[in-house]
Design an enzyme around this catalytic site. Structure first.
Site, PDB file in Angstrom:
ATOM      1  N   LYS A  22      11.230  68.781-119.499  1.00  0.00           N
ATOM      2  CA  LYS A  22      10.027  67.917-119.475  1.00  0.00           C
ATOM      3  C   LYS A  22      10.102  66.965-118.288  1.00  0.00           C
ATOM      4  CE  LYS A  22       9.791  64.066-122.252  1.00  0.00           C
ATOM      5  NZ  LYS A  22       9.449  62.811-121.571  1.00  0.00           N
ATOM      6  N   ASN A  23      11.254  66.312-118.132  1.00  0.00           N
ATOM      7  CA  ASN A  23      11.327  65.238-117.139  1.00  0.00           C
ATOM      8  C   ASN A  23      11.516  65.728-115.716  1.00  0.00           C
ATOM      9  OD1 ASN A  23      10.871  63.548-119.240  1.00  0.00           O
ATOM     10  ND2 ASN A  23      12.978  62.817-119.427  1.00  0.00           N
ATOM     11  N   CYS A 116       6.337  55.964-124.790  1.00  0.00           N
ATOM     12  CA  CYS A 116       6.923  55.704-126.114  1.00  0.00           C
ATOM     13  C   CYS A 116       6.966  54.195-126.370  1.00  0.00           C
ATOM     14  CB  CYS A 116       8.352  56.238-126.147  1.00  0.00           C
ATOM     15  SG  CYS A 116       8.424  57.976-125.894  1.00  0.00           S
ATOM     16  N   ARG A 121       8.698  48.922-120.795  1.00  0.00           N
ATOM     17  CA  ARG A 121       8.452  49.932-119.748  1.00  0.00           C
ATOM     18  C   ARG A 121       7.693  49.336-118.556  1.00  0.00           C
ATOM     19  NH1 ARG A 121       9.081  54.852-122.395  1.00  0.00           N
ATOM     20  NH2 ARG A 121       9.649  55.727-120.389  1.00  0.00           N
ATOM     21  N   ASP A 305      18.531  59.255-123.559  1.00  0.00           N
ATOM     22  CA  ASP A 305      17.634  60.098-124.355  1.00  0.00           C
ATOM     23  C   ASP A 305      18.358  60.816-125.484  1.00  0.00           C
ATOM     24  OD1 ASP A 305      15.539  61.076-121.541  1.00  0.00           O
ATOM     25  OD2 ASP A 305      15.687  59.241-122.723  1.00  0.00           O
ATOM     26  N   ARG A 398       5.846  66.091-127.987  1.00  0.00           N
ATOM     27  CA  ARG A 398       5.705  65.624-126.596  1.00  0.00           C
ATOM     28  C   ARG A 398       6.816  66.211-125.727  1.00  0.00           C
ATOM     29  NH1 ARG A 398       5.215  59.417-125.665  1.00  0.00           N
ATOM     30  NH2 ARG A 398       5.249  60.288-123.578  1.00  0.00           N
TER      31      ARG A 398
HETATM   32  C1  EPZ Z   1      12.560  58.363-117.285  1.00  0.00           C
HETATM   33  O1  EPZ Z   1      11.788  57.274-117.726  1.00  0.00           O
HETATM   34  C2  EPZ Z   1      12.406  59.416-118.379  1.00  0.00           C
HETATM   35  N1  EPZ Z   1      10.994  59.791-118.511  1.00  0.00           N
HETATM   36  C3  EPZ Z   1      12.920  58.856-119.703  1.00  0.00           C
HETATM   37  O2  EPZ Z   1      12.824  59.891-120.671  1.00  0.00           O
HETATM   38  C4  EPZ Z   1      14.380  58.467-119.534  1.00  0.00           C
HETATM   39  O3  EPZ Z   1      14.852  57.886-120.724  1.00  0.00           O
HETATM   40  C5  EPZ Z   1      14.520  57.469-118.383  1.00  0.00           C
HETATM   41  O4  EPZ Z   1      13.947  58.026-117.182  1.00  0.00           O
HETATM   42  C6  EPZ Z   1      15.974  57.099-118.107  1.00  0.00           C
HETATM   43  O5  EPZ Z   1      16.697  58.249-117.802  1.00  0.00           O
HETATM   44  C7  EPZ Z   1      10.463  60.673-117.623  1.00  0.00           C
HETATM   45  O6  EPZ Z   1      11.125  61.137-116.707  1.00  0.00           O
HETATM   46  C8  EPZ Z   1       9.035  61.047-117.837  1.00  0.00           C
HETATM   47  P1  EPZ Z   1      13.500  54.270-115.753  1.00  0.00           P
HETATM   48  P2  EPZ Z   1      11.495  56.041-116.711  1.00  0.00           P
HETATM   49  O7  EPZ Z   1      12.463  53.853-114.782  1.00  0.00           O
HETATM   50  O8  EPZ Z   1      11.299  56.557-115.329  1.00  0.00           O
HETATM   51  C9  EPZ Z   1      13.438  49.607-116.572  1.00  0.00           C
HETATM   52  C10 EPZ Z   1      12.284  60.835-122.744  1.00  0.00           C
HETATM   53  O9  EPZ Z   1      12.645  60.606-123.896  1.00  0.00           O
HETATM   54  N2  EPZ Z   1      12.456  49.548-115.480  1.00  0.00           N
HETATM   55  O10 EPZ Z   1      14.780  54.850-115.252  1.00  0.00           O
HETATM   56  O11 EPZ Z   1      10.442  55.213-117.312  1.00  0.00           O
HETATM   57  C11 EPZ Z   1      12.846  50.282-117.799  1.00  0.00           C
HETATM   58  O12 EPZ Z   1      12.104  49.351-118.557  1.00  0.00           O
HETATM   59  C12 EPZ Z   1      11.964  59.693-121.808  1.00  0.00           C
HETATM   60  O13 EPZ Z   1      12.179  61.977-122.233  1.00  0.00           O
HETATM   61  C13 EPZ Z   1      12.071  48.310-114.996  1.00  0.00           C
HETATM   62  O14 EPZ Z   1      12.530  47.279-115.456  1.00  0.00           O
HETATM   63  O15 EPZ Z   1      12.895  55.282-116.805  1.00  0.00           O
HETATM   64  C14 EPZ Z   1      14.063  50.778-118.520  1.00  0.00           C
HETATM   65  O16 EPZ Z   1      14.614  49.696-119.261  1.00  0.00           O
HETATM   66  C15 EPZ Z   1      12.147  58.331-122.479  1.00  0.00           C
HETATM   67  N3  EPZ Z   1      11.155  48.262-113.998  1.00  0.00           N
HETATM   68  C16 EPZ Z   1      15.010  51.134-117.380  1.00  0.00           C
HETATM   69  O17 EPZ Z   1      14.529  50.456-116.213  1.00  0.00           O
HETATM   70  C17 EPZ Z   1      10.617  49.392-113.450  1.00  0.00           C
HETATM   71  O18 EPZ Z   1       9.793  49.285-112.514  1.00  0.00           O
HETATM   72  C18 EPZ Z   1      15.057  52.633-117.093  1.00  0.00           C
HETATM   73  O19 EPZ Z   1      13.774  53.016-116.721  1.00  0.00           O
HETATM   74  C19 EPZ Z   1      11.027  50.640-113.953  1.00  0.00           C
HETATM   75  C20 EPZ Z   1      11.953  50.698-114.963  1.00  0.00           C
END
Ligand code: EPZ
Length: 417
Positions: A22-23, A116, A121, A305, A398
């Site tokens: 998915k990702n 989610c 986020r 995840d 999803r």
């Molecule tokens: C991606 O989400 C994945 N989703 C998530 O998978 C996965 O858990 C995550 O990466 C971490 O590996 C997709 O790829 C579609 P991040 P993403 O930006 O990009 C904070 C699943 O279950 N953050 O690495 O949203 C954020 O709040 C999903 O398949 C900021 O603070 O993850 C989080 O605490 C869930 N500011 C942390 O960083 C920002 O601008 C990690 O977020 C961006 C993120």
């Protein structure tokens, strides 16, 4: 059809083929906006988040159609449009369209991305990094408007290796004028897959899989034929579910080279694994062994995840386990559902829980609140005594093509209804 019925207690036994990631698929679908010509994607998972992204691409004028198992994407007629609130609100991955739309049109209008319930986020890292490339933002009626007179390469340092922010930067940088260097980039396999896809379209990207990625922008990108890699989180979900039931399984196509922390943890919990290029064979212990502590981390650490799924199977593991979630601030929604099945879990703080293993969980009525927590409840139900009826299947759909079909292939007594 939004619930799942499980008769727990059957040891898993059999072979299951792991679906596409998915990702990896979501940012690669968005990247198709940057190509001229037709792209053929293989192994795109048939999950609602992928359908949502396909719908958004169609709303932007792309031609998308399944042809003999391949997904054909032609963005030749794409035009700038507003990414729809309904779809955007339902999934976080709409945010990848920000970088792709800026790369294609130098403009993007998105409704704030949903996703989610696992924390607030934010997208501050995305905005700060894209701002360095000349992008200006404004918010109007809950919409994010982004534009750039000229998208120019920049040296960007990410304060945190955000997967999405890294991917958005790459999507904008391949279309920008000049070189972009991303320091502190995410190293997740899904980021690597995006880079491999873009390189197959003609992009010039160095440092794939490292914390420093260099992109020479402005190269014309053709369509390509590309295979989406197997989903390491789906593979890990089924791998850990076996600890709740016992037995032995073969996870065909599991991307073992990107599952080191996952396989290492499974062996620490007493499973014996034999991996080859076809996948991984797992033989489970009668009961999961001691695991005093687990901490999630960015790749190559243990993936957030899979935290809920490990929490679920630790409910019947030996001894006590402290689980610390370092990536998201609110990823313990599954605790109430597990407690209703007899689990002994104490929330230490917003980032840590302490779980004390009991002999067996008991089937009950449960509700999935989000994607991975829902999968965790399925794992717990598969090992529980008696029957579990789990509502909220739409959350699980999803990310899992058909969790019931897959676990049935491994011998579980599970149906959707
Ligand atoms: C991606 O989400 C994945 N989703 C998530 O998978 C996965 O858990 C995550 O990466 C971490 O590996 C997709 O790829 C579609 P991040 P993403 O930006 O990009 C904070 C699943 O279950 N953050 O690495 O949203 C954020 O709040 C999903 O398949 C900021 O603070 O993850 C989080 O605490 C869930 N500011 C942390 O960083 C920002 O601008 C990690 O977020 C961006 C993120």
């Amino acid at each position: 059809m939004d619930s799942i019925r499980v008769q727990g207690g059957t040891p898993l036994q059999g072979i299951v083929k792991i679906q596409g990631s998915k990702n990896a698929a979501l940012p690669i679908l968005a990247a198709c906006l940057l190509t001229n010509g037709q792209t053929y994607l293989e192994n795109v998972p048939k999950i609602s988040d992928a359908y949502g992204m396909i719908h958004m691409l169609e709303e932007l004028g792309c031609l998308v159609r399944w042809e003999r198992g391949l997904l054909k994407v032609d963005s030749g007629e794409a035009r700038l449009g507003v990414v729809s609130a309904k779809l955007a609100a339902s999934m976080r991955s709409s945010i990848f369209l920000l970088g792709a739309l800026l790369g294609r049109f130098r403009k993007a209008v998105l409704d704030y991305p949903g996703g989610c319930v696992i924390g607030k986020r934010p997208i501050d890292l995305h905005l700060k990094a894209l701002g360095k490339m000349g992008v200006r933002f404004q918010e109007k009626e809950g919409r994010l408007e982004a534009s750039a007179d000229e998208l120019r390469g920049a040296d960007v340092e990410l304060g945190f290796p955000s997967v999405g922010a890294t991917e958005n930067l790459i999507l904008a940088a391949v279309a920008a004028k000049g070189r972009t260097t991303v320091k502190g980039a995410a190293r997740e396999p899904e980021v690597q897959a995006l880079c491999e896809f873009l390189k197959s379209c003609g992009a010039f990207i160095q440092g794939t899989g490292t914390n420093e990625i260099k992109i020479e922008g402005g190269k014309p990108l053709s369509g390509a034929r590309f295979r989406i890699p197997a989903d390491r989180i789906v593979a890990g979900t089924y791998l850990f579910t076996g600890f709740a039931t016992g037995g032995n399984v073969f996870l065909e196509d599991a991307p073992v080279s990107h599952m080191e922390a996952v396989c290492h943890l499974a062996e620490r919990m007493g499973a014996s694994l034999v991996a080859d290029q076809e996948g991984v064979y797992v033989q489970y212990p009668e009961r999961a062994g001691e695991l005093p502590f687990l901490r999630t981390d960015v790749y190559p650490g243990f993936p957030t995840d899979l935290q809920s799924i490990v929490l679920a199977v630790r409910c019947t593991g030996t001894g006590t386990t402290l689980i610390r979630e370092t990536i998201f601030e609110d990823r313990f929604h599954v605790v109430d559902g597990l407690r209703n099945m007899g689990a002994q879990i104490r929330i230490v703080d917003g980032r840590s829980v302490l779980v004390n293993g009991v002999e067996r969980l008991r089937g009950t009525r449960a509700e999935a609140m989000e994607l991975r927590g829902g999968a965790a409840l399925v794992a717990a139900a598969a090992g529980a005594s008696g029957e579990t009826i789990l509502s909220g299947k739409q959350f699980i759909d999803r990310g899992y093509e058909n969790i019931c079909r897959d676990l049935r292939e491994l011998g579980a007594r599970i149906v959707s209804e």
